[in-house]
Design an enzyme around this catalytic site. Structure first.
Site, PDB file in Angstrom:
ATOM      1  N   PHE A  73      36.975   5.644  -5.129  1.00  0.00           N
ATOM      2  CA  PHE A  73      37.432   5.100  -6.411  1.00  0.00           C
ATOM      3  C   PHE A  73      38.695   5.772  -6.923  1.00  0.00           C
ATOM      4  CE2 PHE A  73      35.261   8.856  -8.134  1.00  0.00           C
ATOM      5  CZ  PHE A  73      36.097   9.198  -9.178  1.00  0.00           C
ATOM      6  N   LYS A 111      37.263  -2.196   2.680  1.00  0.00           N
ATOM      7  CA  LYS A 111      36.147  -2.174   1.723  1.00  0.00           C
ATOM      8  C   LYS A 111      36.508  -1.144   0.649  1.00  0.00           C
ATOM      9  CE  LYS A 111      32.827  -0.386   0.318  1.00  0.00           C
ATOM     10  NZ  LYS A 111      32.718   0.088  -1.111  1.00  0.00           N
ATOM     11  N   GLU A 156      33.642  -0.013  -5.193  1.00  0.00           N
ATOM     12  CA  GLU A 156      33.137  -1.045  -6.094  1.00  0.00           C
ATOM     13  C   GLU A 156      33.408  -0.703  -7.556  1.00  0.00           C
ATOM     14  OE1 GLU A 156      31.628   1.118  -4.235  1.00  0.00           O
ATOM     15  OE2 GLU A 156      29.535   1.481  -4.751  1.00  0.00           O
ATOM     16  N   SER A 207      33.319  11.094  -0.462  1.00  0.00           N
ATOM     17  CA  SER A 207      32.683  12.403  -0.622  1.00  0.00           C
ATOM     18  C   SER A 207      32.186  12.915   0.740  1.00  0.00           C
ATOM     19  CB  SER A 207      31.520  12.273  -1.599  1.00  0.00           C
ATOM     20  OG  SER A 207      30.623  11.292  -1.127  1.00  0.00           O
ATOM     21  N   CYS A 258      41.305  14.482  -4.771  1.00  0.00           N
ATOM     22  CA  CYS A 258      40.812  15.328  -3.695  1.00  0.00           C
ATOM     23  C   CYS A 258      41.727  16.524  -3.472  1.00  0.00           C
ATOM     24  CB  CYS A 258      40.704  14.536  -2.407  1.00  0.00           C
ATOM     25  SG  CYS A 258      42.301  13.966  -1.859  1.00  0.00           S
ATOM     26  N   GLU A 271      31.749  20.501  -5.461  1.00  0.00           N
ATOM     27  CA  GLU A 271      32.900  19.698  -5.880  1.00  0.00           C
ATOM     28  C   GLU A 271      32.492  18.955  -7.159  1.00  0.00           C
ATOM     29  OE1 GLU A 271      33.987  16.067  -3.764  1.00  0.00           O
ATOM     30  OE2 GLU A 271      36.094  16.581  -4.046  1.00  0.00           O
TER      31      GLU A 271
END
Ligand code: NAD
Length: 496
Positions: free
Chosen positions: A149, A173, A176, A226, A281, A381
């Site tokens: 995301f 993909k 969402e 992740s 990240c 994290e």
């Protein structure tokens, strides 16, 4: 309610699945759309479209492929503000940051415009008498890209332009949580002349991902997300015989040596710790202060945080909301855990007064001092605006701490000592290193990727690794026959 579907075989479509996900504007907390969550059948339809398209796209000339890439670059460049607005509306990051994301994506498109040079092979004349050898790189066929995301434009653009330029067809993909930008990119690629089916977007969740990981027509998977999911994707897709690069999570350290310029270091820590609300990240989440600088550094960082404005990304604020209410709750629970563990909350983001709708998913910048390596705010994290300061006595202690982390995405050292910086870049077990640069994201013509639990696989994203990932090598050995080459000889070919 706006229903977001898929993009398959050159057009927007609805799938067969009745499952839906909610899409929010994080700055208002309001649900703005629903997204279809693809079924296995929906994914199979997209893969079949890609399979058909891949057969002819692999034969398209380099001139034709690069013409599409150049046209796509122009469209994205001309519409970059529109794209940034879409990112902010679904992700929440402030507009200037969203524009920066689009810019980094554009750089990969520009790199892919130069694909003819990147695909050039080698040629050796007379490897044996009148025998020549040359190497080719050819596309894989259908490849899947699965993105997180936090960069709904940049991460898809790390992979899609290179994959397409190299002659593959793609099923993307996206996350969402912010699915709209990927659909725009696919539409604009089609407008730029990309044939139907070469780029397809299926929206969905685990069901869509699992279908892509198992589908026999999918030859390679590029994943970013992740660490637990990256590890799972790597294991499952390699078991299914696919080539995989799976980029995972991170805990990035910034080491500040006693001779560093503390104003520059404090600026860098704030920018890299709280930009995009820490949902990067490559965010700095652990600041390793080599004594005696900690007191002074913490004071200068706190002073800068006091000047930050948290609020709606469309109002010129410095930092936006978190992506969802659930994520904001999770980050808040880490702040609570930090306090309970005895870390000192120099700035507590729970007290923030945002410049935005009270129902937005807010949490202000949080600065913890006296954090120790056993605390969950250090080991995990958090992926939010939480910066932890760890105090160490020496450079050696700092390097040992960084190298003991299971993650190895990015790191930075702040110092004016060239020798110390050089030693750090040599010794640190991290894939991307900044010297007085807090977020050392490589340019598109280098490759992006971490080490250890931050990347599963062998090849990094974009740059030379990206081209290698999306192609396979072939070597041709050729001799143009004439009668004097006749005769039977069962020996293993050797050079003569
Ligand atoms: P995520 O792992 O939750 O989701 C990533 C993708 O995997 C999404 O498309 C999601 O739909 C899918 N997914 C989620 N759970 C799944 C499951 N159980 N099985 C199969 N697919 C699943 O990550 P996120 O929250 O979207 O993104 C944030 C994470 O991504 C952070 O950990 C961040 O560090 C990481 N990230 C890493 C890099 C990098 O370059 N290393 C870059 C950006 C983000």
């Amino acid at each position: 309610m706006n229903l977001i579907g898929h993009f398959v075989d050159g057009k927007r479509v609805s799938g067969s699945s009745a499952r839906r996900g909610d899409v929010f504007d994080p700055a208002t907390g309001r649900r703005t759309a629903q997204v279809e969550l693809a079924s296995a059948t929906d994914v199979a339809v997209a893969v079949e479209a890609a399979e058909r398209a891949a057969r002819s796209w692999r034969d398209a000339s380099l001139a034709r492929r690069t013409a599409v890439l150049f046209a796509f670059r122009e469209l994205v460049h001309a519409r970059r503000d529109q794209l940034a607005e879409v990112i902010t509306a679904e992700h929440g990051k402030v507009l200037a940051d969203a524009a920066g994301e689009v810019q980094r994506g554009l750089e990969v498109i520009e790199y892919a415009c130069g694909i003819p040079s990147a695909l050039r092979g080698g040629y050796s004349e007379n490897v044996s008498t009148e025998v020549d050898s040359y190497s080719l790189r050819q596309p894989l066929g259908v490849v899947a890209v699965i993105s997180p995301f936090n960069f709904p434009v940049m991460v898809p653009l790390w992979f899609v332009p290179v994959a397409v330029a190299a002659g593959n067809a793609v099923v993307l993909k996206p996350s969402e949580k912010d699915p709209s930008a990927a659909l725009l990119l696919a539409e604009w690629f089609a407008e730029a002349g990309l044939p139907d089916g070469v780029l397809n977007v299926v929206n969905g969740d685990k069901e869509a991902v699992d279908t892509l990981l198992e589908h026999p027509a999918v030859k390679a998977v590029s994943f970013v997300g992740s660490t637990p999911v990256a590890r799972y994707v790597y294991q499952r897709a390699t078991m299914a015989g696919k080539r995989v690069q799976a980029l995972g999570g991170a805990k990035n350290h910034m080491v500040v040596l006693p001779d560093a310029d503390l104003d520059l270091a404090a600026d860098a820590a704030v920018n890299a710790g709280f930009g995009s609300a820490g949902e990067r990240c490559m965010a700095i989440s652990a600041l390793v202060a080599v004594e005696p600088v900690a007191d002074e550094l913490v004071a200068r960082i706190a002073q800068r945080i006091a000047g930050l404005r948290t609020g709606d990304g469309r109002r010129g604020c410095d930092m936006g909301p978190l992506v969802t209410a659930a994520h904001a709750d999770r980050v808040r629970s880490y702040v609570e855990a930090g306090v309970a563990a005895g870390a000192v909350p120099v700035v507590d983001g729970r007290d923030v007064t945002p410049d935005g709708d009270p129902d937005g998913f807010w949490l202000g910048p949080t600065l913890f001092d006296h954090v120790t390596p056993d605390m969950s705010i250090y080991t995990d994290e958090i992926f939010g605006p939480v910066l932890s300061v760890l105090r160490v006595a020496s450079y050696d202690e700092a390097v040992a701490l960084v190298n003991a982390s299971p993650y190895g995405n990015g790191t930075a050292i702040f110092t004016n000592d060239g020798g110390a910086a050089r030693r750090y870049q040599h010794e640190v077990e991290v894939g991307m290193v900044g010297v007085n640069v807090p977020i050392p994201v490589p340019m598109a013509y280098y490759s992006f990727g971490g080490w250890k639990s931050s990347l599963f696989g062998d090849l990094h994203a974009h740059g030379p690794d990206g081209v290698a990932f999306f192609t396979r090598g072939k070597v041709v050995t050729s001799r143009w026959l004439d009668p004097r080459h006749g005769g039977v000889n069962l020996g293993f070919p050797t050079q003569t």
